[in-house]
Design a protein around this motif. Structure first.
Motif: not given
Lengths: 270, 270
Positions: A35, A39, A42-43, A135, A164, A166, B241-242, B244-245
């Motif tokens: 994950r 990220e 991909q960012t 997040r 996660m 973010s 891009r999130a 979920s929390l």
């Protein structure tokens, strides 16, 4: 060649990045997991080195990450499953990690859009809370996080994990109070803080834009100079015996009020 | 007589309570700190033993707790600062702890008021999240927490610490799905769950009472049987891009929507 020794200098350098001092000195941090690494890739985060444990990296998504154009020119080291487990600090790791260059933004170099929302944090010491705030800030459409006073490091492994991924979607700024207040005045950015003692319910005001939501630590609250600088102070009401909320929960509650208000504005004024 | 040895049987018994198995076998748990022990005493929790380190217990509030009528008949053991630091697992402990009997409530023995709100959790594995949820549930006026499936133990030291004493203000229930669904049907309690896939924004429904808010784990979501049993499913909108929390943040956001709605109802129908 696969690295199988814990004492390999590259592995020692990665483990050193668990310490804040080493992260500050090198400007780097280590991330792991599909994950988070996904990220980062991909960012377009500035990845210096990919770390792969081939026997653990079995998912299709993991394979697709290795084929991503953004990492074709990136140095890749392969390590044994045992070495990877040691640097990932968890059972059942997914066999992909990366050394990433930290990206800090300067307040004055940031273009402030008329709809921007930022979160400023004063003395948030717990990296898990900081990660959780990142997040939620991402999920509710914030531009970034401004760290004031002595905060946890957003590149701390616990903060990165809690964010996660973010952390790669938000602009990170660290600032002293004086520069921060000058910036927000110069850019006519509203500053709204939270306080247990505030007379106003957090739902009873309209949040202007651009906006900085200012959250203090659970232990210390906001410093007097911060309270004095705020355009408004709001309070989250409580009943029962509780007299405070976890700071990441409190931040989420107010950020979603701000987000919900903006969605209603979008509906009224399309 | 002051206990100065780590191998004293009472100290070993306290340290054993760090393990879930020992807590289950004895029905006890250990708490420490002025705030948590203070809440236990003030709410009348069943304290079996007070543990005091006289050299550390220097605050006026701490002294007043010892004088509280509720603990005059309670066994008290005194320990050295070194022993207390070891059982408190932190630097700068405040020198007061307690062994407390766990209080579990049976669903069928609970009087359900017409305005009650409960939180039901399915497979919430992280004790810090569970503790933070207890704290928010207390602050927003919930009656208690119902644990479904394999959840963290609310008496885990990390959960207790994160609850900031709220564990003593909430009713704790553990139940299987079948008994839980029978209870809520029999008592005509609304069941509202959250899901990323739900079509309805969490702000777009009126939350009936009595109510159970059902939260699933971040990893697994809600099981199909739970989704089927819900009167409504709601979604917290997200952008960026999130996707979920954090579960304790998500629970806080929905609980405060429920709380805010009830406050508005109170205003309309006094």
């Amino acid at each position: 060649m696969m690295i199988t020794s814990f004492s390999n200098p590259k592995i020692k350098a990665i483990r050193k990045l668990e310490e804040r001092k080493a992260r500050q000195e090198t400007g780097l941090f280590f991330i792991e997991g599909l994950r988070t690494v996904g990220e980062a890739i991909q960012t377009g985060a500035p990845i210096e080195t990919l770390v792969i444990a081939p026997q653990l990296l079995i998912s299709t998504f993991g394979q697709s990450l290795l084929a991503h154009p953004a990492v074709q020119a990136v140095e890749t080291i392969t390590v044994s499953s045992e070495v990877f487990e040691r640097i990932a600090h968890k059972d059942g790791p997914q066999g992909i990690g990366a050394i990433v260059r930290q990206q800090w933004h300067s307040l004055n170099a940031i273009p402030v859009s008329s709809t921007a929302v930022w979160v400023a944090l004063d003395r948030i010491a717990d990296p898990g809370n900081l990660g959780s705030i990142m997040r939620t800030a991402d999920a509710s459409g914030c531009q970034g996080i401004i760290l004031l006073g002595a905060c946890a490091d957003p590149h701390d492994p616990t903060a990165v994990k809690a964010s996660m991924g973010s952390i790669f979607s938000l602009k990170l700024v660290t600032s002293d109070w004086e520069s921060f207040l000058k910036w927000r005045t110069g850019n006519q950015i509203a500053l709204i803080g939270t306080s247990d003692m505030a007379p106003t319910d957090y739902q009873d005001i309209t949040y202007p834009r651009p906006l900085v939501l200012l959250m203090g630590s659970e232990r210390h609250g906001l410093p007097a100079e911060a309270v004095a600088a705020c355009d408004a102070l709001v309070r989250i009401p409580m009943q029962g015996r509780a007299d405070s909320l976890n700071v990441s929960v409190a931040t989420g509650i107010v950020l979603y009020e701000i987000y919900n208000q903006s969605k209603k504005l979008d509906t009224i004024e399309p």
